[in-house]
Design an enzyme around this catalytic site. Sequence first.
Site, short mmCIF file in Angstrom:
data_model
loop_
_atom_site.label_atom_id
_atom_site.label_comp_id
_atom_site.label_asym_id
_atom_site.label_seq_id
_atom_site.Cartn_x
_atom_site.Cartn_y
_atom_site.Cartn_z
N HIS A 1 -81.36 -11.31 119.56
CA HIS A 1 -81.38 -12.76 119.39
C HIS A 1 -82.81 -13.25 119.60
CE1 HIS A 1 -76.85 -13.12 119.56
NE2 HIS A 1 -77.11 -11.84 119.66
N HIS B 1 -81.22 -17.76 113.08
CA HIS B 1 -82.39 -17.10 113.65
C HIS B 1 -83.52 -17.07 112.63
CE1 HIS B 1 -79.61 -14.52 116.51
NE2 HIS B 1 -79.71 -15.76 116.90
C1 FAD Z 1 -76.50 -22.51 117.16
C2 FAD Z 1 -77.54 -21.55 117.60
C3 FAD Z 1 -77.22 -20.56 118.52
C4 FAD Z 1 -78.19 -19.66 118.93
N1 FAD Z 1 -77.86 -18.76 119.90
C5 FAD Z 1 -78.84 -17.98 120.43
C6 FAD Z 1 -78.56 -17.18 121.56
O1 FAD Z 1 -77.44 -17.18 122.10
N2 FAD Z 1 -79.56 -16.43 122.06
C7 FAD Z 1 -80.81 -16.42 121.51
O2 FAD Z 1 -81.69 -15.71 122.01
N3 FAD Z 1 -81.09 -17.17 120.41
C8 FAD Z 1 -80.14 -17.96 119.88
N4 FAD Z 1 -80.43 -18.77 118.82
C9 FAD Z 1 -81.78 -18.71 118.21
C10 FAD Z 1 -82.85 -19.41 119.04
O3 FAD Z 1 -82.32 -20.51 119.71
C11 FAD Z 1 -84.01 -19.89 118.15
O4 FAD Z 1 -84.40 -18.88 117.29
C12 FAD Z 1 -85.22 -20.30 119.01
O5 FAD Z 1 -84.80 -21.16 120.04
C13 FAD Z 1 -86.28 -20.96 118.15
O6 FAD Z 1 -87.36 -21.41 118.95
P1 FAD Z 1 -88.54 -22.27 118.32
O7 FAD Z 1 -89.47 -22.58 119.43
O8 FAD Z 1 -89.08 -21.54 117.14
O9 FAD Z 1 -87.87 -23.59 117.75
P2 FAD Z 1 -87.07 -24.75 118.52
O10 FAD Z 1 -86.57 -24.30 119.83
O11 FAD Z 1 -86.08 -25.28 117.55
O12 FAD Z 1 -88.18 -25.85 118.84
C14 FAD Z 1 -88.74 -26.71 117.90
C15 FAD Z 1 -88.96 -28.06 118.57
O13 FAD Z 1 -89.85 -28.86 117.79
C16 FAD Z 1 -89.33 -30.16 117.66
N5 FAD Z 1 -89.84 -30.69 116.40
C17 FAD Z 1 -89.58 -30.22 115.16
N6 FAD Z 1 -90.22 -30.96 114.24
C18 FAD Z 1 -90.93 -31.90 114.90
C19 FAD Z 1 -91.78 -32.95 114.49
N7 FAD Z 1 -92.05 -33.17 113.20
N8 FAD Z 1 -92.33 -33.74 115.43
C20 FAD Z 1 -92.07 -33.52 116.76
N9 FAD Z 1 -91.27 -32.54 117.20
C21 FAD Z 1 -90.69 -31.73 116.28
C22 FAD Z 1 -87.82 -29.95 117.67
O14 FAD Z 1 -87.12 -31.14 117.96
C23 FAD Z 1 -87.67 -28.87 118.71
O15 FAD Z 1 -87.58 -29.39 120.01
C24 FAD Z 1 -79.48 -19.70 118.38
C25 FAD Z 1 -79.80 -20.68 117.46
C26 FAD Z 1 -78.85 -21.62 117.08
C27 FAD Z 1 -79.23 -22.70 116.13
#
Ligand code: FAD
Length: 617
Positions: free
Chosen positions: A591, A548
């Site tokens: 979460h 997270h």
């Molecule tokens: C194993 C695991 C289990 C989890 N379980 C839960 C849960 O049960 N419930 C919950 O609420 N949270 C959970 N979390 C936490 C939650 O999923 C994350 O904190 C949240 O999804 C993050 O969202 P984000 O938009 O910041 O990043 P992300 O969802 O990771 O999005 C980032 C996106 O940007 C893309 N990207 C990155 N760099 C580039 C680039 N240079 N060029 C183009 N595209 C790029 C990536 O491919 C990705 O698609 C979990 C996390 C993990 C890893």
Amino acid sequence: MFPIFTICFLIAISSISFANISNFTELYKDIEELINLTETFHGLENNNEYFVNFDSAKKPIDYGTFDFIIVGAGTAGGVVANRLTETNFKVLLIEAGPRDPDTVSVTALGAYYYNTPLDWGYKTTVQDNFCLATIDKRCIYPRGKMWGGTSSTTGGVYSRGSRWDYDDWANLVGSNDWSYEKVLPYFKKAEKAFFKTGLDASYHGFEGPQGVDLLEDTPGLTKTLLKAFEEKGVPELDYNGKSPYGVGRTQIYLNRNIRTGTAYAYITPASNRTNLVISDNSLVTKVNIVENIAVGVEFIKNGTAYFARASKEVILSAGSINTPQILMLSGIGPSQELKKHGIEVIKNLPVGQNLQDHVGCTAIYFRTNHTYYNLTLKQALELWYENKRPLKAGWGSQILSFINLKNDKFKPPDVEFIGIGPNGASSEIAKLNRYNQNYTAAYKILNQYTDLAFTVILLHPESKGELTLQSNDPRDFPLINLNVFAVEKDLEILYQSIKWLLDIQNTNAFNHFERLHLLMPGCDENFKTDSREWWYCVLRHIASPDYHPISTAIMGRDPSNSVTDPELKVHGIRGLRIVDASVVPITISGHLVAPVVMVADKAADFIKAEYNGLQKN
Ligand SMILES: Cc1cc2nc3c(=O)[nH]c(=O)nc-3n(C[C@H](O)[C@H](O)[C@H](O)COP(=O)(O)OP(=O)(O)OC[C@H]3O[C@@H](n4cnc5c(N)ncnc54)[C@H](O)[C@@H]3O)c2cc1C
Ligand SMILES: *[C@@H]1O[C@H](CO)[C@@H](O)[C@H](O)[C@H]1NC(C)=O
Ligand SMILES: *[C@@H]1O[C@H](CO)[C@@H](O)[C@H](O)[C@H]1NC(C)=O
Ligand SMILES: *[C@@H]1O[C@H](CO)[C@@H](O)[C@H](O)[C@H]1NC(C)=O
Ligand SMILES: *[C@@H]1O[C@H](CO)[C@@H](O)[C@H](O)[C@H]1NC(C)=O
Ligand SMILES: *[C@@H]1O[C@H](CO)[C@@H](O)[C@H](O)[C@H]1NC(C)=O
Ligand SMILES: *[C@@H]1O[C@H](CO)[C@@H](O)[C@H](O)[C@H]1NC(C)=O
Ligand SMILES: *[C@@H]1O[C@H](CO)[C@@H](O)[C@H](O)[C@H]1NC(C)=O
Ligand SMILES: *[C@@H]1O[C@H](CO)[C@@H](O)[C@H](O)[C@H]1NC(C)=O
């Protein structure tokens, strides 16, 4: 066929073919292929795949001009893309991964992606005080790389955090926009609650795009867990309702049996809009900044470099690991760190500093007197089609409970417990976490059909880490140093929580459950089992990050200690906003998907208000 099998998977992924999910035979085959792949593929180690046949002498090709360019079709990026294209803005959404395959619908398969090209393949740096049970003192650090980002691979837990988290957040950044009162409508806007049992209805949404549901009880287990907590004075409740202080059945992101990540709920439904262009399998390497204005981005797709222009804004939604990397590669970050890698400093800001994560430890196991879900994959998938466990949720999650050790119920909870049913408590954990031989042997005693586990999560660690660059080359992964347990108090709170939880074996409900003692090499020889020293040692070995990560582009007012302002604009740069978990300034008592979706929905309203003159909520 699941295309990532072929040797040149980048090309294959972009021609991904989608099984008809209503066709059992097709989905079953795709799942088998996914599982088979994890036997042979061991995770990416860099971003070289994008640069095959790359000719650095060729000039980047013009990809066009858009009102907004969103980097990352992940959890946040998917929401922003959908909301901005509800109006007539022209949007380019750039995603490093491919479209999410059909297997993503089955939540329990989430962990399989860690060892496929649909995950970034990150690991922490070598930790001296943490991850000691792994082969090289490095924990895995999964991040989804496909439409929906990490929301396509999570365990699906729906948990928003407590009201006090948001009020603290608003106070910290000096903006009422982030108070609980102001964020609650956004949580409701995203949600479509399907369940009625124990629902604190005035806190939920029923019309949103993301389904949330409870699973059917696991006979002899869910109720026993709830009873055991109640015997310890913890009431049953809806932990996303008025107060989280209690225990409740786990609420899961589901529409019937289907995962409701942001690919399902926001990206796919918007993907045919004529004002939305999606370029996937495309790695953004840099934001172009001219005279402190973000004018566009550069990206690489299948060995070819492109640039695209943004007439209004570039929005970074690449997540807490990649957003800070892209910022630094573009000249925004700590001067010293940028100079070290020969990057020209455009703006000195504390990017990558303040890296925070929850810390979890699954170290308490019980053997029940039942056998649960002793099924073949085929049988389990048949049940999934009937909308039943065990494939509907990740890790067999049964209940969530939040407590505060000082019993101060008007502050954020400091600990979360997750009760994990059979199929979650299994020796597979050792392999997934890359444990060394001794620890792999220790986990062999687990029986996934009879055993249950508890995960204890420290919600507000004081230790902070940092995210830095390995080099100025976008092919190289950034360095993730979590620095967990640098502050000893973090170990102590976990130890106190574990002691609190262990008392559950004395409840009547747990009469027929027997505590399992796994060997803890390196600890058992030196300390008395269950002593404080033993638990500190165990935690240093097998506690893990909770995945997270937040705060690597932290929101605030003062550019000396923050990266964006409370409306998510990067200090001192025009036309550049950060919309993902990296802006979250404090650890949330829950979460992260729900908070990140809230941030993204709010960001879309900030943007609409600014460019359309609409009133912001
Ligand atoms: C194993 C695991 C289990 C989890 N379980 C839960 C849960 O049960 N419930 C919950 O609420 N949270 C959970 N979390 C936490 C939650 O999923 C994350 O904190 C949240 O999804 C993050 O969202 P984000 O938009 O910041 O990043 P992300 O969802 O990771 O999005 C980032 C996106 O940007 C893309 N990207 C990155 N760099 C580039 C680039 N240079 N060029 C183009 N595209 C790029 C990536 O491919 C990705 O698609 C979990 C996390 C993990 C890893
Ligand atoms: C990727 O580029 C190669 C040439 O370098 C080309 O042959 C191939 O068709 C391209 N693949 C896709 C999916 O565009
Ligand atoms: C998907 O499969 C189901 C059952 O196999 C079938 O009824 C349906 O027509 C198929 N849909 C498509 C789009 O092929
Ligand atoms: C399901 O898919 C398989 C393989 O593609 C096909 O042979 C079969 O006819 C389909 N079943 C139905 C009911 O459509
Ligand atoms: C997966 O591997 C098993 C065992 O090697 C094999 O029998 C099966 O056919 C494979 N499945 C697919 C879909 O490739
Ligand atoms: C988008 O268009 C394609 C091709 O016309 C169609 O198959 C698909 O169902 C559409 N998707 C949505 C979500 O409308
Ligand atoms: C397990 O223990 C409970 C509680 O005593 C009892 O009701 C149940 O019958 C037992 N189950 C089995 C399979 O022995
Ligand atoms: C699960 O089922 C298999 C095959 O039927 C059997 O051999 C095994 O003992 C069962 N496991 C448990 C824990 O009951
Ligand atoms: C495993 O245990 C043995 C015996 O205690 C010890 O000698 C060895 O160093 C341990 N290996 C690791 C990787 O910790």
